[in-house]
Design an enzyme around this catalytic site. Structure first.
Site, PDB file in Angstrom:
ATOM      1  N   GLU A  65       2.318  -4.187  12.119  1.00  0.00           N
ATOM      2  CA  GLU A  65       1.371  -3.475  12.982  1.00  0.00           C
ATOM      3  C   GLU A  65       0.996  -4.396  14.130  1.00  0.00           C
ATOM      4  O   GLU A  65       1.005  -5.610  13.995  1.00  0.00           O
ATOM      5  CB  GLU A  65       0.134  -3.051  12.185  1.00  0.00           C
ATOM      6  CG  GLU A  65       0.460  -1.905  11.224  1.00  0.00           C
ATOM      7  CD  GLU A  65      -0.745  -1.336  10.476  1.00  0.00           C
ATOM      8  OE1 GLU A  65      -1.752  -2.051  10.328  1.00  0.00           O
ATOM      9  OE2 GLU A  65      -0.663  -0.183  10.030  1.00  0.00           O
ATOM     10  N   ASN A  79      -9.645  -2.167   0.181  1.00  0.00           N
ATOM     11  CA  ASN A  79     -10.347  -3.425   0.466  1.00  0.00           C
ATOM     12  C   ASN A  79     -10.929  -3.496   1.873  1.00  0.00           C
ATOM     13  O   ASN A  79     -11.839  -4.280   2.122  1.00  0.00           O
ATOM     14  CB  ASN A  79      -9.424  -4.619   0.214  1.00  0.00           C
ATOM     15  CG  ASN A  79      -8.261  -4.646   1.177  1.00  0.00           C
ATOM     16  OD1 ASN A  79      -7.642  -3.623   1.437  1.00  0.00           O
ATOM     17  ND2 ASN A  79      -7.978  -5.796   1.729  1.00  0.00           N
ATOM     18  N   CYS A 134      -5.537  -9.170   1.702  1.00  0.00           N
ATOM     19  CA  CYS A 134      -4.111  -9.445   1.570  1.00  0.00           C
ATOM     20  C   CYS A 134      -3.777 -10.812   2.143  1.00  0.00           C
ATOM     21  O   CYS A 134      -2.871 -11.480   1.683  1.00  0.00           O
ATOM     22  CB  CYS A 134      -3.309  -8.371   2.292  1.00  0.00           C
ATOM     23  SG  CYS A 134      -3.760  -8.197   4.019  1.00  0.00           S
ATOM     24  N   GLU A 161       2.665  -2.658   4.680  1.00  0.00           N
ATOM     25  CA  GLU A 161       1.841  -3.871   4.744  1.00  0.00           C
ATOM     26  C   GLU A 161       1.394  -4.142   3.320  1.00  0.00           C
ATOM     27  O   GLU A 161       0.529  -3.431   2.797  1.00  0.00           O
ATOM     28  CB  GLU A 161       0.607  -3.635   5.627  1.00  0.00           C
ATOM     29  CG  GLU A 161       0.912  -3.283   7.056  1.00  0.00           C
ATOM     30  CD  GLU A 161       1.309  -4.490   7.875  1.00  0.00           C
ATOM     31  OE1 GLU A 161       1.017  -5.625   7.447  1.00  0.00           O
ATOM     32  OE2 GLU A 161       1.928  -4.293   8.916  1.00  0.00           O
TER      33      GLU A 161
HETATM   34  P1  NDP Z   1      -2.594   0.304  -4.029  1.00  0.00           P
HETATM   35  O1  NDP Z   1      -1.199  -0.048  -3.775  1.00  0.00           O
HETATM   36  O2  NDP Z   1      -3.044   0.531  -5.403  1.00  0.00           O
HETATM   37  O3  NDP Z   1      -3.003   1.628  -3.230  1.00  0.00           O
HETATM   38  C1  NDP Z   1      -2.899   1.721  -1.844  1.00  0.00           C
HETATM   39  C2  NDP Z   1      -2.932   3.178  -1.437  1.00  0.00           C
HETATM   40  O4  NDP Z   1      -1.760   3.841  -1.911  1.00  0.00           O
HETATM   41  C3  NDP Z   1      -4.105   3.939  -2.021  1.00  0.00           C
HETATM   42  O5  NDP Z   1      -4.557   4.883  -1.074  1.00  0.00           O
HETATM   43  C4  NDP Z   1      -3.452   4.609  -3.213  1.00  0.00           C
HETATM   44  O6  NDP Z   1      -4.165   5.721  -3.640  1.00  0.00           O
HETATM   45  C5  NDP Z   1      -2.133   4.999  -2.638  1.00  0.00           C
HETATM   46  N1  NDP Z   1      -1.093   5.305  -3.621  1.00  0.00           N
HETATM   47  C6  NDP Z   1      -0.962   4.848  -4.892  1.00  0.00           C
HETATM   48  N2  NDP Z   1       0.157   5.368  -5.468  1.00  0.00           N
HETATM   49  C7  NDP Z   1       0.745   6.165  -4.546  1.00  0.00           C
HETATM   50  C8  NDP Z   1       1.915   6.987  -4.523  1.00  0.00           C
HETATM   51  N3  NDP Z   1       2.741   7.079  -5.566  1.00  0.00           N
HETATM   52  N4  NDP Z   1       2.205   7.668  -3.398  1.00  0.00           N
HETATM   53  C9  NDP Z   1       1.411   7.583  -2.309  1.00  0.00           C
HETATM   54  N5  NDP Z   1       0.268   6.842  -2.270  1.00  0.00           N
HETATM   55  C10 NDP Z   1      -0.054   6.129  -3.366  1.00  0.00           C
HETATM   56  O7  NDP Z   1      -3.407  -0.837  -3.310  1.00  0.00           O
HETATM   57  P2  NDP Z   1      -4.961  -1.084  -3.357  1.00  0.00           P
HETATM   58  O8  NDP Z   1      -5.706   0.098  -2.834  1.00  0.00           O
HETATM   59  O9  NDP Z   1      -5.257  -1.616  -4.714  1.00  0.00           O
HETATM   60  O10 NDP Z   1      -5.140  -2.241  -2.256  1.00  0.00           O
HETATM   61  C11 NDP Z   1      -4.941  -3.550  -2.539  1.00  0.00           C
HETATM   62  C12 NDP Z   1      -3.560  -3.998  -2.101  1.00  0.00           C
HETATM   63  O11 NDP Z   1      -3.391  -3.763  -0.713  1.00  0.00           O
HETATM   64  C13 NDP Z   1      -3.338  -5.462  -2.318  1.00  0.00           C
HETATM   65  O12 NDP Z   1      -2.097  -5.692  -2.919  1.00  0.00           O
HETATM   66  C14 NDP Z   1      -3.320  -6.031  -0.910  1.00  0.00           C
HETATM   67  O13 NDP Z   1      -2.588  -7.189  -0.766  1.00  0.00           O
HETATM   68  C15 NDP Z   1      -2.789  -4.905  -0.123  1.00  0.00           C
HETATM   69  N6  NDP Z   1      -3.195  -5.049   1.279  1.00  0.00           N
HETATM   70  C16 NDP Z   1      -2.243  -5.435   2.208  1.00  0.00           C
HETATM   71  C17 NDP Z   1      -2.599  -5.647   3.512  1.00  0.00           C
HETATM   72  C18 NDP Z   1      -1.579  -6.039   4.532  1.00  0.00           C
HETATM   73  O14 NDP Z   1      -1.846  -5.857   5.711  1.00  0.00           O
HETATM   74  N7  NDP Z   1      -0.437  -6.563   4.146  1.00  0.00           N
HETATM   75  C19 NDP Z   1      -3.983  -5.482   3.958  1.00  0.00           C
HETATM   76  C20 NDP Z   1      -4.878  -5.088   2.919  1.00  0.00           C
HETATM   77  C21 NDP Z   1      -4.470  -4.871   1.631  1.00  0.00           C
HETATM   78  P3  NDP Z   1      -5.214   5.587  -4.855  1.00  0.00           P
HETATM   79  O15 NDP Z   1      -6.057   4.410  -4.588  1.00  0.00           O
HETATM   80  O16 NDP Z   1      -5.933   6.841  -4.731  1.00  0.00           O
HETATM   81  O17 NDP Z   1      -4.379   5.450  -6.081  1.00  0.00           O
END
Ligand code: NDP
Length: 489
Positions: free
Chosen positions: A459, A151, A283, A249
């Protein structure tokens, strides 16, 4: 835009090829813009080994030397800002003005911030016993595994790279499989700075393959993850098996509380910004709007009217306010919450369908529902789109109870001109961040992290210093007084 190849990895300054595992689409027109190659466990291993080698040299560079490199990196981001923002928009649908003015700008700022921060480091010395001097050193830890979501790839990925290398570590970053164009180019841009080879590396691919290999690699010393709560739990378990410290996060379902004592128009502006910027995919979105009953009718009417007039447009339009969602499955998921809310007794006040403005692209109309209770799925699950669920309350006590009745605890918003009420609210709300009379003010010196299922760790300046360094206690005897002597018979 022509279809590009996104390499499986960038190791040192070398692009490494891998099998193509999927196409990457432009959410604005559904065109494939890139083909993603994947780093398998062997390529991840190469990247981590390069990071280990880079670390051996980088850890010896002085603070001044690191500051110089970080500032050089910030300048490189600025110089390449147009291209980076353009790629980010092509891959995520984030309005170009926001990609340029917020995300890429923020990435450059992160590098300057950490350059300044490391110049202000303080130490600890203890001399309680005059015979000894005890000092506590902070050392870098080694290789950081960085996992970023789709995002805000450049802003969030840039934060992780800047923070990890500022404190003398090297890193391997894995962007999301669906949004790796911008981060891949960012890493290439950063490679032009005067760092030893291997300080910054990138691996691309699917989470379960590439991400997993990175998390469990024995030479990865820290894991910093931003993403969904379910993924975060899986990653923390995998890292925990190797006793690796992690920061998480994660998601949110943040309450945006509008008290009757709020400045009405400012609260209205803030509520709209809180849920509709970044196409609602943040998020920290204020996705549950809690309005005090005495002003609820007026507020809801004004909120719906303003949301109805949001300019849904192509992300490259100069006046766009709401662009497409990031992918077709994500769009369908967001819309499914509107249908589900209806079955759970909610009134859909606006939207709930795909936007009719464009034939192609993942556009939807903004969605607003009046929720019958805080228990329905639209009030409990993170939707991660332009979807506001509205609830009303009578008393501040009721507002705090509603706000806290969620598994998440990332941020809260409070709108009131009553200082005592604001002070009470910030104390009562269970979230890592509370914003009073402002949406989304990110102060990098302060920790940003969630309570409950919104995260572990944070962070920010000191938070990153604690995570990316380890403390070593050194005690030096300074008295000539003899030690107790054993073994003299
Ligand atoms: P995901 O949890 O689907 O993925 C996040 C990252 O983790 C991606 O790079 C993904 O790769 C990777 N990933 C997935 N499975 C694994 C695994 N088993 N081992 C290691 N890495 C893995 O999140 P989204 O990309 O859909 O992002 C949206 C989410 O992020 C929302 O829930 C949002 O709230 C959160 N978010 C939180 C923030 C915060 O600061 N608290 C800020 C911004 C977003 P791939 O995509 O290639 O599967």
């Amino acid at each position: 835009m022509s279809v590009q190849a996104i390499p499986a990895a960038i190791i040192g300054d070398t692009r490494v090829a891998g099998d193509v595992v999927q196409s990457v689409y432009d959410p604005a027109n559904e065109d494939a813009v890139a083909q993603l190659q994947e780093a398998d466990a062997a390529v991840v291993d190469q990247a981590v080994r390069a990071a280990v080698a880079g670390y051996a040299e980088w850890r010896t560079v002085s603070v001044e030397g690191r500051q110089k490199v970080l500032r050089q990196m910030a300048d490189l981001i600025d110089t390449n800002a147009d291209e980076l923002a353009d790629l980010e928009t092509s891959n995520t649908g984030i309005p170009l003005a926001q990609a340029h003015g917020r995300h890429v700008k923020r990435a450059a700022h992160n590098f300057r911030f950490f350059a300044d921060y490391i110049g202000q480091a303080e130490g600890q010395i203890y001399e309680q016993d005059p015979a000894f001097l005890t000092l506590v050193r902070r050392e870098s830890v080694g290789v950081a595994g960085l996992i970023a979501p789709w995002n805000a790839p450049i802003a969030l990925g840039g934060m992780k790279i800047a923070a990890s290398i500022a404190f003398g570590n090297s890193c391997v970053i894995k962007p999301s499989e669906q949004a790796s164009l911008g981060v891949t180019r960012l890493v290439e841009v950063l490679q032009q700075a005067d760092t030893p080879r291997g300080v910054i590396n990138l691996v691309n691919g699917r989470g379960a393959i590439t991400g997993q290999a990175l998390v469990v690699h024995p030479q990865v010393d820290r894991v910093s993850f931003t993403g969904g709560t379910t993924t975060g739990k899986a990653i923390m378990s995998a890292a925990g098996a190797h006793l690796k410290p992690c920061t998480m996060e994660l998601g949110g379902k943040s309450a945006n509380i509008i008290f009757e004592s709020a400045d009405f128009e400012t609260a209205l502006d803030g509520a709209l910004l809180g849920i509709f910027t970044n196409n609602g995919q943040q998020c920290l979105a204020g996705s549950r709007i809690l309005v005090q009953r005495s002003i609820a009718d007026r507020f809801i009417e004004a909120f719906v009217e303003r949301a109805r007039k949001l300019r849904i447009d192509h992300p490259r339009s100069a006046t766009v306010e709401l662009g497409p969602l990031a992918s077709a499955p994500h769009r369908d998921r967001v819309l499914s919450f509107a249908a589900q809310a209806r079955t759970e007794g909610a009134r859909v006040l606006l939207g709930g369908e795909r936007s009719t403005k464009f034939d192609r692209g993942y556009y939807i109309d903004p969605i607003i529902i009046a929720a019958p209770s805080n228990d329905i799925s639209a009030c409990q699950d993170e939707i991660f789109g332009p979807f506001a669920s509205i609830l009303t309350f009578e008393t501040p006590e009721e507002a705090y109870a509603l706000a806290n009745a969620t598994k998440f605890g990332l941020v809260s918003y409070v709108w009131t001109q009553d200082l005592m009420l604001a002070m009470e609210a910030q104390e009562r709300l269970e979230s890592g961040v509370v914003w009073v009379n402002t949406p989304m003010m990110r102060e990098l010196r302060a920790p940003f992290g969630g309570f409950k299922e919104s995260g572990v760790g944070a962070e920010g300046g000191r938070a990153c210093e604690q995570f990316y360094t380890r403390e070593k206690t050194v005690t030096i005897r300074k008295s000539r007084a003899p030690l107790q002597r054993l073994g003299l018979g």
